[in-house]
Enzyme design. Sequence first.
Site, PDB file in Angstrom:
ATOM      1  N   GLU A  83       0.789  -1.222   0.000  1.00 48.43           N
ATOM      2  CA  GLU A  83       0.000   0.000   0.000  1.00 48.43           C
ATOM      3  C   GLU A  83       0.829   1.284   0.000  1.00 48.43           C
ATOM      4  OE1 GLU A  83      -3.066   0.397  -0.411  1.00 48.43           O
ATOM      5  OE2 GLU A  83      -4.139  -1.416   0.154  1.00 48.43           O
ATOM      6  N   SER A 343     -31.232 -31.047  50.202  1.00 46.34           N
ATOM      7  CA  SER A 343     -30.405 -31.577  51.298  1.00 46.34           C
ATOM      8  C   SER A 343     -28.987 -31.033  51.324  1.00 46.34           C
ATOM      9  CB  SER A 343     -30.349 -33.108  51.194  1.00 46.34           C
ATOM     10  OG  SER A 343     -31.631 -33.675  51.390  1.00 46.34           O
TER      11      SER A 343
END
Length: 680
Positions: A83, A343
């Site tokens: 680029e 329980s």
Amino acid sequence: MMRARWLVALTIGLWLAALGRDRLDIWIEATVLPPLIVETSVEVLDRNGDLLRAYTVADGRWRLALPPDKVDPLYLRMLIAYEDKRFRDHAGLDPKSVIRAGLQAVWNGRVVSGGSTLTMQVARLLEESGTGRVSGKLRQMRVALALERRLSKDQILQLYLHLAPFGGNLEGVRAASISYFGKEPRRLTPAEAALLVAIPQSPETRRPDRAADRAEAARNRVLARAVEAGVIDAEAAEAALREEVPGLRKPFPALAPHLADRARDAEPQALSHRLTLDRALQTKLEALAQEAVAGRGEALQVAILVADHASGEILASVGSAGYQADLRQGFVDMTQALRSPGSTLKPLVYALAFDEGLGHPETMIDDTPMTFGTYAPQNFDRLYLGTIRMREALQLSRNIPVVQLTEALGPARLISAMEKAGMKPMFPGNQPGLAIALGGVGVTLSDMVQLYAAIARGGVTRPLSWRLGAEVPEGQRLVSAVAAWQVGDILAGLAPPPGAPSNRLAYKTGTSYGSRDAWAIGFDGRHVIGVWMGRADGTPVPGAFGADVAAPVLFQAFNRLKPKLDPQPPAPASTLLVSNAELPQPLRRFRSRSAAYEPAADAPAVAFPPDGAEVELLPAGLKVRVTGGTAPFTWLADGVPVIVGMKAREAMLALPGMGFVTLSVIDAEGRSARSQVRVR
């Protein structure tokens, strides 16, 4: 004369150049820049910094923060080579590229190449402007020159890494890498790096998930340019050309969604949240949760919580089998939902009883039918084992023994201990009753894991934490180290579920009334795990018992946590390790504190009519019944003998009329019982 003219011309030229430069500087400095702070996604990270979950930014785009030092250097070299190869040297514009682009435009009569630098591309992305018009290009040049004066090259590069478009709602290299490759961009193959360079040039036409052929062609051009620039060699490029372009987008990580939401809601301004969770373990247990409910109907739900009980840090938190709006109500975090513990509170009752001197694991206690005022609990299986050791009573989860202990302790003592453990119990009415020992209280899975962590830690409480680095207050003692060890030793003696390894995991199961909640919570020498299963809406799940559905998930969770358990700690030095016969006399058999004031177990009692009842007077009289005691019996009404020397336990009393009456019965040994009733 000629020399003088040239000097004048040169002077004027230099002055004009300086003036132009000054004007250019003023023009550049006067540039109004767009906001340079780019909104990035809120991220939730695990304890190692790995991504658990990310959120889109306000406009629904994925845009994740990525500093240049967190991306593969190969990608950066390819990007600059393709680029803007003079990116590190120019001041925003590359004169060579601009001249080349201008000549190409004049020659072809149209724009062939824009001559854009990376800085100009950043300018365009910041303003979301087009590239085709001259005015737009001039604006990009001006902004690019201004950016170069106000930002460093790395800051400009970081803006590109955040804003580069990759098709759809993907912006930034990190979002693209995670979506297309399923990984962070720290390590990329040459083919992956080249694809990430190629897509932003035409993000919609080169999307790999929609146009794989175009994406591949663009990638291959980047690879060719990389070879020319010496970024990679021909052999690496040849191998990269054979690598397939991903044809589908991968979903962004969405691990621990419930806890991630809690973290974001707690600190809405923070962009990054670091949790104590372990991503690998979280992934395994979320998969286990889905397996646990598969084939069990569309409404069954599961929650799993894992913590290091030494530090209190939560390592995995699974709030549901799937974070979705379905019949399981997957959006509800069931680690935080109030449920009945069944329980699973019994170990706390026994630990408190051991500390209070009410018993020892070898103490004998009755498992026989009993009433406690108007409360008449029953065992789960409706069977009674007679006199058994407290160790067996807890392992077999008998209800009658634990209610006896709760009555001796006082329900308020149990609630106080739960609150001391950091729990927030919810119970109906103003005063807790004996039913809390059997699950008549609302708690969360997080509460229960925190309680069991305290027992595993030798009786010392410590709040569970899920935010890494958060200050955690010092723990306080809940029960003694001896009582905590005794309970852990009892629970480690439980048989594992069928098919699970016999590894002395200390665990307890529980099932709430009506099979609405199935629990299994266990710990070894390092970790504690809690599992809850049921329906999020609280409706019953027929046949769902903690031992059958939750316990196997608990053992599988430990298997996925580590290859073998950490050993339980040794008994504290002061632990009394003896048989029942060697215990001190008061500890050999359980007796409540009020036993001296209570009637003997075989004393007579008026079984019918019960005290406070309203009964109907039959033509034959009032029916009465006595239990216990020794025949013959004498019945009195308001102190007046009505029947004397009766051997039967049932009788019909002739009463003079209606109203309130006190019934009394006396047995052969002179022991008595009474009942006040209203006759109508």
